[in-house]
Design a protein around this motif. Structure first.
Motif, short mmCIF file in Angstrom:
data_model
loop_
_atom_site.label_atom_id
_atom_site.label_comp_id
_atom_site.label_asym_id
_atom_site.label_seq_id
_atom_site.Cartn_x
_atom_site.Cartn_y
_atom_site.Cartn_z
N LYS A 149 0.82 -1.21 0.00
CA LYS A 149 0.00 0.00 0.00
C LYS A 149 0.85 1.25 0.00
O LYS A 149 0.37 2.34 0.26
N LYS A 150 2.13 1.11 -0.30
CA LYS A 150 3.03 2.26 -0.35
C LYS A 150 2.76 3.11 -1.58
O LYS A 150 2.50 2.58 -2.66
N VAL A 151 2.83 4.41 -1.41
CA VAL A 151 2.67 5.32 -2.53
C VAL A 151 3.94 5.27 -3.38
O VAL A 151 5.05 5.37 -2.86
N ILE A 152 3.76 5.10 -4.68
CA ILE A 152 4.91 5.03 -5.58
C ILE A 152 5.07 6.30 -6.39
O ILE A 152 6.08 6.49 -7.06
N GLY A 153 4.05 7.18 -6.37
CA GLY A 153 4.17 8.42 -7.12
C GLY A 153 2.86 9.16 -7.18
O GLY A 153 1.85 8.75 -6.60
N ILE A 154 2.90 10.27 -7.91
CA ILE A 154 1.73 11.11 -8.11
C ILE A 154 1.71 11.57 -9.55
O ILE A 154 2.73 11.52 -10.25
N GLY A 155 0.56 12.05 -10.00
CA GLY A 155 0.49 12.59 -11.34
C GLY A 155 -0.89 13.14 -11.63
O GLY A 155 -1.84 12.91 -10.87
N ARG A 182 5.39 12.31 -10.96
CA ARG A 182 6.63 12.07 -10.22
C ARG A 182 6.51 10.69 -9.58
O ARG A 182 5.53 10.41 -8.90
N PHE A 183 7.50 9.85 -9.81
CA PHE A 183 7.48 8.51 -9.26
C PHE A 183 8.77 8.20 -8.52
O PHE A 183 9.84 8.71 -8.88
N SER A 184 8.66 7.34 -7.57
CA SER A 184 9.82 6.85 -6.85
C SER A 184 10.69 6.08 -7.84
O SER A 184 10.16 5.38 -8.71
N PRO A 185 12.00 6.17 -7.72
CA PRO A 185 12.87 5.42 -8.64
C PRO A 185 12.55 3.93 -8.69
O PRO A 185 12.71 3.30 -9.74
N ARG A 186 12.05 3.36 -7.60
CA ARG A 186 11.73 1.92 -7.64
C ARG A 186 10.54 1.62 -8.56
O ARG A 186 10.33 0.49 -8.96
N ALA A 187 9.78 2.66 -8.93
CA ALA A 187 8.63 2.49 -9.81
C ALA A 187 8.96 2.78 -11.27
O ALA A 187 8.11 2.57 -12.15
N TRP A 188 10.14 3.28 -11.54
CA TRP A 188 10.52 3.62 -12.91
C TRP A 188 10.57 2.37 -13.79
O TRP A 188 10.95 1.30 -13.35
N GLY A 189 10.21 2.56 -15.05
CA GLY A 189 10.35 1.48 -16.01
C GLY A 189 9.21 0.47 -16.02
O GLY A 189 9.30 -0.56 -16.68
N HIS A 190 8.12 0.76 -15.32
CA HIS A 190 6.99 -0.17 -15.25
C HIS A 190 5.76 0.33 -16.01
O HIS A 190 4.71 -0.30 -15.94
#
Length: 98
Positions: A5-11, A29-37
């Motif tokens: 349930k962690k927030v990974i970004g906003i937009g 804006r996304f957390s780097p762990r969410a990039w590329g998905h």
């Protein structure tokens, strides 16, 4: 169901002014762990649909730093086109064609 349930970004989109014209500014804006998905593309596509439906007469723009090539690919993928005449020293401007 999501694994976390962690927030990974906003937009989304927000009303703004660019060179004295009202626009809808696309942002994400996304957390780097969410990039590329594909999350940025998904959020951007939803934002375009909302803008077209509810505010079709307000231009949708994205201001992106030239070094941010992944973000440039996202906006090009969803149909925005660069308008070099509106670039600034810090940002390139991309616009959703009407």
């Amino acid at each position: 169901m999501p694994e976390t349930k962690k927030v990974i970004g906003i937009g989304g989109i927000r009303r703004d002014y660019w060179q004295e014209q009202e626009v809808l500014n696309l942002y994400y804006r996304f957390s780097p762990r969410a990039w590329g998905h594909g999350y940025a593309t998904e959020v951007a596509q939803a934002a375009v649909q909302i803008a077209r439906r509810y505010l079709p007469n307000v231009p949708l723009v994205a201001r992106i730093r030239p070094a941010n090539t992944p973000s440039i690919r996202v906006v090009e993928r969803i149909g925005l086109r660069r308008r070099p005449q509106w670039d600034t020293a810090e940002h390139q401007l991309f616009v959703l064609p009407s």
